[in-house]
Scaffold this active site. Structure first.
Site, PDB file in Angstrom:
ATOM      1  N   GLY A 180     -14.915  -9.987 -26.581  1.00 38.49           N
ATOM      2  CA  GLY A 180     -13.562  -9.848 -26.045  1.00 38.49           C
ATOM      3  C   GLY A 180     -13.483 -10.172 -24.563  1.00 38.49           C
ATOM      4  O   GLY A 180     -12.562 -10.858 -24.112  1.00 38.49           O
ATOM      5  N   CYS A 181     -14.461  -9.714 -23.809  1.00 37.67           N
ATOM      6  CA  CYS A 181     -14.456  -9.942 -22.365  1.00 37.67           C
ATOM      7  C   CYS A 181     -14.697 -11.412 -22.042  1.00 37.67           C
ATOM      8  O   CYS A 181     -14.137 -11.945 -21.084  1.00 37.67           O
ATOM      9  CB  CYS A 181     -15.483  -9.050 -21.681  1.00 37.67           C
ATOM     10  SG  CYS A 181     -15.072  -7.295 -21.860  1.00 37.67           S
ATOM     11  N   THR A 182     -15.502 -12.070 -22.850  1.00 32.59           N
ATOM     12  CA  THR A 182     -15.741 -13.498 -22.662  1.00 32.59           C
ATOM     13  C   THR A 182     -14.474 -14.283 -22.971  1.00 32.59           C
ATOM     14  O   THR A 182     -14.091 -15.183 -22.210  1.00 32.59           O
ATOM     15  CB  THR A 182     -16.912 -13.966 -23.549  1.00 32.59           C
ATOM     16  OG1 THR A 182     -18.090 -13.255 -23.156  1.00 32.59           O
ATOM     17  CG2 THR A 182     -17.143 -15.460 -23.406  1.00 32.59           C
ATOM     18  N   ALA A 228     -12.008 -13.685 -20.020  1.00 37.35           N
ATOM     19  CA  ALA A 228     -12.430 -14.368 -18.798  1.00 37.35           C
ATOM     20  C   ALA A 228     -12.243 -15.877 -18.914  1.00 37.35           C
ATOM     21  O   ALA A 228     -11.734 -16.526 -17.991  1.00 37.35           O
ATOM     22  CB  ALA A 228     -13.887 -14.038 -18.483  1.00 37.35           C
TER      23      ALA A 228
END
Length: 157
Positions: A43-45, A48
């Protein structure tokens, strides 16, 4: 959550290069501050990379973007390098800035309780006050959602 119109709490944190980045570095321009739980997770990738993909459009509207997590600087350096991220990722290892932004606290995952960063986003106006708040966001499509809500600078005047 902080409310629209609140003064944005100040911060001073190291980025992925170990350089200090301060809220005052963005004085006079809009700033998107997005909090994310962990570098190099799915999710964070996604989040970003999506911010990175539209970074030039944010810049054309005089809007800067920073991501804040409780990851150490070395992890942020690897994350930024792995995905060619062109904006500052800030290390808030103790969660102090995230706490000021009401984006840090007790979380539960896989039956365990721990303290961590909540996925929230704030848009700070040129005057240092909160213009928009996004709580518990979904990573996919979030960058476009924030961008769509920001009128070009010329339309604001």
């Amino acid at each position: 959550m902080l409310d629209i119109g609140d003064e944005a709490p100040p911060f001073e944190l190291p980025n992925q290069h170990g350089e200090t980045v301060s809220h005052s570095d963005f004085e006079g321009q809009r700033l998107v501050i997005y909090f994310y739980p962990r570098a190099n997770t799915d999710g964070c990738t996604t989040e970003a990379c999506e911010f990175n993909d539209v970074l030039s459009t944010f810049a054309a509207r005089d809007v800067a973007v920073v991501g804040i997590s409780d990851d150490p600087v070395d992890d942020l350096a690897d994350f930024a390098a792995d995905y060619d991220l062109e904006f500052d990722l800030l290390s808030d290892e103790l969660g102090e800035v995230a706490t000021l932004y009401e984006s840090y606290g007790e979380k539960r995952m896989f039956g365990k309780t721990f303290d961590g960063v909540f996925r929230n986003t704030y848009v700070v106006g040129p005057d240092g006050h909160i213009e928009a708040v996004y709580e518990g966001v979904s990573p996919e499509g979030h960058a476009d959602e924030v961008l769509a809500a920001l009128e070009p600078v010329d339309a604001v005047h």
